[in-house]
Write an enzyme that holds these catalytic residues in place. Sequence first.
Site: not given
Length: 550
Positions: A68, A284, A286, A288, A504, A512
């Site tokens: 991706s 992006d 691929d 999606d 996490p 994050r």
Amino acid sequence: MSGLPVASIKELSEKHPKPSDIKFTYGTAGFRTLASVLDSVLFRVGILAGLRSKKLDGKTIGVMVTASHNPEQDNGVKLVDPRGEMLESSWESHATTLSNASSTDEFISALEAFVRDAKIDLSKPARVVYAMDTRPSGPALVSALEDGLRAIGADGRNAGVTTTPILHYLVRAINTKGTAEAYGDDSEDGYYTKLTNAFKKLVSAKPTPSPLLIDCANGVGANAAKKLAEYLGDTFSLVLENTSITAPGALNNACGADFVKTTQKLPSSLSNIIKPGQRGCSLDGDADRLMYFHLDDRGQFRMLDGDKIAALVAAFIVELVKAAGLDESIKVGVVQTAYANGASTKYLAERLPVKCVSTGVKHLHHAAEHYDVGVYFEANGHGTVLFSPDTLAKLADYQPSTPAQSTAVEHLVNLTQLINQTVGDALSDMLLVEVVLAHKAYGGLEWDSLYVDLPNRLVKVVVADRHIFKTVDAERRLTSPVGLQDKIDSLVGKYEGGRSFVRPSGTEDVVRVYAEAVVKSQADELAFRVAGLVYDETGGDPATRPKEFL
């Protein structure tokens, strides 16, 4: 005797030994890591896909070889279930277990136990369709996959180099062929024809949209967008940039949807091309994910992310349902994650039900299935709209009582054809956005001003063990470490419009931290102060505490 073709598996497995020092994990996006270590995984995924097909009575399973939005040196693989949806979550752990068997003998033993426990009838047929993106590592990995299909005796159909959403489309089209739920012709031509025919009907009475600039991320979306443009003809003009699919290292490099979202700026390759007032979008690697943008009248970059797409699309569908006279029997809902901007949630909640779920496409997709029409978009630009079988039946059987109702129903039916309901699809979503903009006579400026994003900041904190962080309430609140959430709440209360949560990562030892506030400087400050709390909580050395963690 298990009935497994042990000799065949053994012979071919020896060609694809597992690296001894690596533990693989099948996550939401399948297996993802450096392409150079994935050979054994692809071989074993071929066998697993064959077994999944046998378990489902010979239905066709999809396998997509892609990473991706990741850098070119990475690659990955994921399985697609018969309706074009993600692999049933209970099989993710089986994929992980089989990929980590240390030797051929251990792998065969694990396979035998799995076949027995899952009650797989090995006499059933196995059918698999597979594809890859443009990464240089793709052909070798596909070859390993084909060895796996050969080992288990599966029928393989190679869909070649194509986008992830087209592979999902093909899986559903193959499995519904000749049924009342036929999804479309099971070919790339079928995909492009379905989308563009619906688009042409939806914009037929509208002025021709101005040309759209598309950043193709130097990936497979460049091929797909070029083909799409041919099917669209004069209806809609696409200007394709970042189309270097064979240039080494170009894929997703300083371009593409993930770059635009994370850096919140234009790819430099577009800075001399896009003009004030013009809209553009990024795919992006691929195709999606989709990220829109425009330059305002001062020439300033303005990003229109998945939240903005959800707001535009959901409000439009609600209007159509009401105009059709179906608002009592068809309920539209939106699904978001905690990362959705608070301003978008407020805008949507004033118009329709909004549900927040844990991060990850599978959570969004499943929640969206509970609405008659479920709209979901992650802020990163991955999303789609799902129409329930009951809703499709209602639209097909409905007898409108006025011309306006008839037109609205016709639009809704065409939207069900335009939207790829199997998975987020950048090209399908792009056409959907353009339909709404045409119907509303909006440019980027009008769309952007539906609501004003709250300033926000995302910070990453490296931790020794992310597993000590436990969340509830769709990952918006911490239950562990004990007491940390109270400290976060106390901090958040000091900022106007403050909101922050900690979760996490699912793939690396980081936590994050997301924060919002009415003023940008305060959103930044809140994010860093919460990050400081996280750092302190995990026993970080005060002497090495990053200086920005106030």
